[in-house]
Design a protein around this motif. Sequence first.
Motif, short mmCIF file in Angstrom:
data_model
loop_
_atom_site.label_atom_id
_atom_site.label_comp_id
_atom_site.label_asym_id
_atom_site.label_seq_id
_atom_site.Cartn_x
_atom_site.Cartn_y
_atom_site.Cartn_z
N ILE A 43 -18.99 78.87 -52.69
CA ILE A 43 -18.87 80.11 -53.34
C ILE A 43 -17.67 79.61 -54.71
CG2 ILE A 43 -16.79 80.78 -51.61
CD1 ILE A 43 -18.76 83.02 -54.01
N THR A 96 -16.34 86.50 -48.03
CA THR A 96 -15.46 85.80 -48.98
C THR A 96 -14.15 87.07 -49.22
OG1 THR A 96 -16.57 86.85 -50.61
CG2 THR A 96 -17.21 84.86 -49.85
N GLY A 121 -16.97 81.11 -46.30
CA GLY A 121 -18.05 81.00 -47.25
C GLY A 121 -18.91 82.08 -46.96
N VAL A 160 -11.66 85.68 -52.19
CA VAL A 160 -12.00 86.06 -53.63
C VAL A 160 -11.23 87.40 -54.10
CG1 VAL A 160 -13.78 87.20 -54.83
CG2 VAL A 160 -14.25 85.28 -53.40
#
Lengths: 92, 564, 507
Positions: free
Chosen positions: C405, C488, C485, C492
């Motif tokens: 990501i 997220t 992963g 994020v």
Amino acid sequence: MMRRLVQKLAFLEKNPRRVFRALAALGGALLALDALLWIAGVYKNIPVWHGLYGFVMCVALVLGAKAMRHIVRRREDYYAPRATDSEEERQP
Amino acid sequence: MIPLIAPGWLLLGGACLIPFIPKGAARTSFMLALPLFGMGLLWLIPDGSLAASFGGYAITPFRMDGLARIFCLIFLIATFLSALYAWHLRDSFQHVSAFIYAGAALSALTAGDLLTLFVFWELVSLGSVGLIWARRGEGAWHTGLRYLIWQMASGLLLLGGALFFFRETGSLAFDAMTLQSPSAWLIFLAFGIKAGFPLLHNWIQDAYPAGTITGTVFLSCFTTKLAIYALARGFPATEALIYIGVIMTIFPIFYAVIENDLRRVLSYSLNNQLGFMVVGIGIGTPLAINGAVAHAFCHIIYKSLLFMSVGAVMYRVGTAKATELGGLYRSMPLTMIFCVIAAASISAFPLFSGFISKSPILSESLGGGYWVVWFLLLFASAGVFHHSGIKIPYFTFFAHDSGRRVREAPMHMLLAMGIAAFLCVAIGVYPQALYAMLPFPMGDYTAYDAAHVIGQLELLIFSALAFGFLMLSGLYPPEVRGVNLDWDWVYRRVLRRAFERIGGSVLVLGDKVWGYVLGVWGVVYSVLARFYGPGGLMGPSRAAGSMALWTAILLSLALLFAYS
Amino acid sequence: MSETLALHAPALVILLPLLTAPLCFLFSRAANGVWATALLVSLLSFLCAAFLLEKTFDGRVLSYHFGGFPPPLGIEYRIDMMSALMLLIVAGASLLGLLFARRSVARELPAARQSAFYVCYLLCASGLLGVAATNDAFNMFVFLEISSLAAYALIALGGDRDRRALSAAYNYLIMGTIGATFFVIGVFFLYAATGTLNMTDLADRLHALPVGSRSLYAAEAFIIVGLALKIALFPLHVWLPNAYAFAPSAATVFLSAAAAKVAIYALVRFLFSVFGLDFAIGGETLNAVILPTAMIGMIIGSFSAIFARHAKRIFAYSSIAQLGYMMLGIGLESREGLEASFVYLFNHALAKSAIFMALGCIAYQQASMKLSDLHGIARDMPWTMAAFTIAALSLIGAPLTGGFIGKWLLMDAALAQGFWLIALVIAAVSLMAVLYVWRVIEAAYLKAPTGRRRGAPRAEAPRREAPFSMLLPLWIAALLSVYFGVDTRLPVGAAEIIADSLEAAGQ
């Protein structure tokens, strides 16, 4: 049942020309049926086209491939050891 | 309420559990139950999609519609049959690889966006390579690496395409595209590698004959058909596909005729069958797409049946080389019957499955005015019959008697082959059941009209006559051991040799150039060091000294930038 | 209770380890006791950090006034999302590293120095935490020095096992000191120009000043170069490989996960929050400097990693490349780039600490870390190598791992500005990562063990799997790098808030 099948096949294997003749007869019958249906106007296909085309192209295919083999064939270990071609085939 | 999870995710989860179940009947039953349970799920799951967010991107990890559903169904059937065929296997590595492979392929089918597709696309590569490496040995290792590089290249192209696609459209949704932007081309090529486009095809014939007996059955089902699905989803009615597909149907048949390794013959024939599907997708009418999908459906069954029967022979005899086989109908009559049924299906004999799925593609190519395409497809059909329909059963079970007397294939293999053979015939006899599941309505289309049936029969009988004629007249090229060079010769031999030769001289040259660079740098360094260098003040270590110098240089650069 | 905690957590998170460290040194000589205390304190500190992260996740900013003196006069700790994320990374790395350290340190260090190790470790952690929390420029320098001095000592402690650790520590000391000096010179220039050290206040006053002041240019240049040294940005990276390679395993785990990243944080803080991109050395110039150096660093670091023969050094060089990725995102100077950088930073901390823990497990069983001595080690240490493989996949950026990501966001950020060449470099360098990771995997899984080493007279003890207490943190880190992963939301989500606030501040 299986045994009888095997026996039949063994018989055919010994008489390949018989198989060929039977096939040819079948092919002839199909051609005739094809032509008849076309004359009767059941469909508008070009008669006997499929048969001729199939025969001619198959012969051409095999002969073409045979010629090609002269160019492309190499020994079985050509890519060895980075290929499995010449490796022992026994595996689980 | 039953919690509905995607069938692919179920298989992936199951794959993780496999190593913890004791080997033997318990594990194999579990592996058989997984796809059956998946079919149940597939039946329960309604059409629709699941939205989610990943790293700030809107994605659709799951989407079910008509196109995905029929592919899911056949993938699950294929998983079941392949797992049944592998009942005797006691190799955890292969079990896990196979189920990761199948699960990833199924999950990729239900991916609604390019990112999810990419993730499972790569997982497909990773799982499948295990089935080649599981054969063990140096050759399989290198073959697996070559295979993996091709698959990874496909994945990277897809990733790049997805990134560009997102930048162009602001969305990652995986729907029909047109070949007008760089992103679409990247994705097209990514699909093309997995679909075996000409010049991108060599990994199929390289890797599939190198897999394990049971592994190759799995391999033949998923990777390429996933690509067909992706093309049908992403690039329907793309005219380029018609011509690509035609080339795919033609050139492999020449190789198939002269190839000695029967599993490689089947791999070439697989490539040729993919060509028919690609043509169908390229024509793009609802009927043609339906034909392509139906052909993929039938193809998975009969092609895996062919690989199963050749695999069963390999299992008993230990080889799949035509030169070593022959006359096996005495020992393995049932396997022979199943093989003949598969051969009849792939040759599209009326009343077998291939006939009802290939006909729509052929009629649509004619209906669309693609005359030349139609001629060539007809030629390819005759060729298929020649190498898959006649050559495979003939050289395995008949021809000259190899003198080998072995036992019939084991029960579970016969069972798997029997089910597959039953499906081949059932679909051929009663195609309406399959037609009803296709993504577009088939209307009152039927493959069984007089023109189709008689035309096809004529084509096949006369091809058989040609074979007989060539055999009896001794013109037919005898089977001989050897490998035939294909396009991969360029990178497996020419480039490799060139690399090895040139590599040496480049290294020498590189050393020289590097020496000059170092020399120049030494002069510059000594000049600079006289002004800024450590000169003993900074201590004995060269690293610290040169670092300090670098710091000074960087600071002065920064200041220079600042003041300029 | 929760309110009181919220009030004091910004100070507690740092003061706990900072004050415990000297107490340990004074009152306890038993390594196990010091370890247990350090672990407890790290745990508390980690909980505080997690609490702070949760509090700031809605974009809120917590401000703590030391001694009750309000800023700009008093020292202010200011916890926004970016600080909280760094606190979490540092405290988490410290916790994992300590869990891992007990057996590893007991094996690698002589008994007399073991408690000193934990004291230095705690000091280093508190210094790094302090950098992340404080909003005072001079205070930041102090914490940077605390962490650096402790780090020099940590690396030098590897000298009992390999004498090269001493020269590595020495090099790092020289370079770190130069960097710190540059940094403090820059801070003094700023103080001279504005009369304040509080960073929020500094930002306000700087922008009120007339544009084009020479001393401010110099200030920015000194601070950037000083911090670039601490980050090990190419070409100032030379100290890093040896420092990481020869430090005790547990120290490498912690330093690789936290140290350079905190320096990146400090750089981002100054570039975006204090100076702003339109200030002095403008954004375009920075763009022109950072992007190429980051990319060269990525390529050079990866090449060096491919040709290194020492397993720990392979991944030390890889760190230089990976830091290049993070700097690349910052150098893009866009919202997407910053977001990508912080996601990358988070995931890299997990993956790299897992990798160095796996290497530490190997170091626990055998002295040599040469690749040629790792042949067939996966047979003897299957769990270690399995976790290593997972973490290495994340490092490469394989799908379904954290690394993917990060790389995806970074490529997307580069493409968003039309830099497709940069996206290509990112992809190419990822392939180089495949190569150097592959060399280790190949040695561990595919090469036959060499058995008794050539000419070795004594039969060595057979290698066995590492103890559970070392495998546990290793697997936690490896599994987390997969977890983040797939889910997220944390990295994020946090990075989005950070990027938004930085973009707002940078305007």
